[in-house]
Design an enzyme around this catalytic site. Sequence first.
Site, PDB file in Angstrom:
ATOM      1  CB  CYS A   1      -0.774   0.148   1.045  1.00 22.35           C
ATOM      2  SG  CYS A   1      -2.010  -1.163   1.068  1.00 22.35           S
TER       3      CYS A   1
ATOM      4  CG  HIS B   1      -3.319   3.381   2.035  1.00 22.33           C
ATOM      5  ND1 HIS B   1      -3.856   3.512   1.215  1.00 22.33           N
ATOM      6  CD2 HIS B   1      -3.071   2.838   3.470  1.00 22.33           C
ATOM      7  CE1 HIS B   1      -4.387   1.377   0.734  1.00 22.33           C
ATOM      8  NE2 HIS B   1      -3.655   1.219   1.918  1.00 22.33           N
TER       9      HIS B   1
ATOM     10  CG  ASN C   1      -6.733  -0.862   0.581  1.00 23.63           C
ATOM     11  OD1 ASN C   1      -5.917  -0.064  -0.036  1.00 23.63           O
ATOM     12  ND2 ASN C   1      -5.658  -1.178   1.769  1.00 23.63           N
TER      13      ASN C   1
END
Length: 337
Positions: free
Chosen positions: A116, A256, A286
Amino acid sequence: MPNINAAIIGVSAYVPDYVLTNAELSTMVETSDEWILSRTGIKTRHILKGEGQGTSDMGAPAVLNLLAKTNTKPENIDLLICTTVTPDMQFPATANIICDKAGLLNAFSFDLNAACSGFLFGLQTAQAYIRSGLYKKVIVVGADKMSSIVDYTDRSTCVIFGDGAGAVLLEPTEEDLGIIDAELHTDGSGRIHLHQKAGGSMKPASHETVDAREHFIYQEGQPVFKFAVSRMADVSVDMMKKHNIKPEELAWLVPHQANLRIIEATARRMEIDPAQVMINIQDFGNTTDATIPLCLNQWESQLKKGDKIILSAFGGGFTWAAVYLKWAYNGADVAVK
Ligand code: UT7
């Protein structure tokens, strides 16, 4: 020699049409809209459907739109970095495939995997190439088809992830703009909490690994949550201190998008107002490497030349990072294109 920074001079994104709602997920696993919303902040996520469709099928349209928006000829791009954990194939690199699909005939390209945090690792890599003077036009595209490694019988992970891609074009600038600083970290001992068990060289695919559902994401949510909250906040606060940025001077935090609670905790530690934080997790979930460019693209029209922005991320590895940049153009002039 003048100081050269890499500046983002354009941004673009692509998400697939299909919208997977909390209501639909509730028919697949034992979960509820209430649980998902209160524990993660997610309402919907986009899913790439269709036989033979891979990550490059989102990355390539994002890149084509980026070229159109920035009036850039594909043959003028020197380098394309694709940050992804869901490559089309083990090899060749998805970056190579995107270049082929988008007509980037003169670019060299490679994939970068930092889970990520990948997009931020990609930005710093682009910065290094541009600062060195070696290359002038570099694209970083963060793209993931998370639905290809999500186990839709595992309620603790299947509600979180979505598919998408976002791309930026970076060029050198001698102005006090662009990427000012980056802090990147890895701690491979964190791999026990978040990984994909099979399909790599350590445990190649076999009937047994498929039967054991080992090609899907394995995540221990709570330890990952704890690390994410502390590391993302630490690295973001460090960046503010290092550059003497007062909370009210920061135009945006671009975090994020893994969990709304992680984002809110980070913002609190930075002592910034919720209005200074880009949040779209409710719509996209996500998307791993795509979360940050998806935000930049969505907020582009509000970004002004000189805006002080901190991008920050945490992910599998573990990896974590913060990038401090000064936005290089008035987004309102180009965002509608
Ligand atoms: O981007 C990469 C890095 N990843 C992250 O940052 C993710 C970090 N972790 C998280 O965001 C959270 O840990 C999750 C969203 C994954 C899970 O939330 P949580 O509040 O930590 O829940 P939990 O894992 O502690 O589970 C609490 C309860 C459990 O039930 P029991 O044992 O208390 O009866 C779970 O079985 O919630 C249950 N549960 C669910 N219930 C309804 C887990 N998933 C679900 C679900 N629907 N989808």
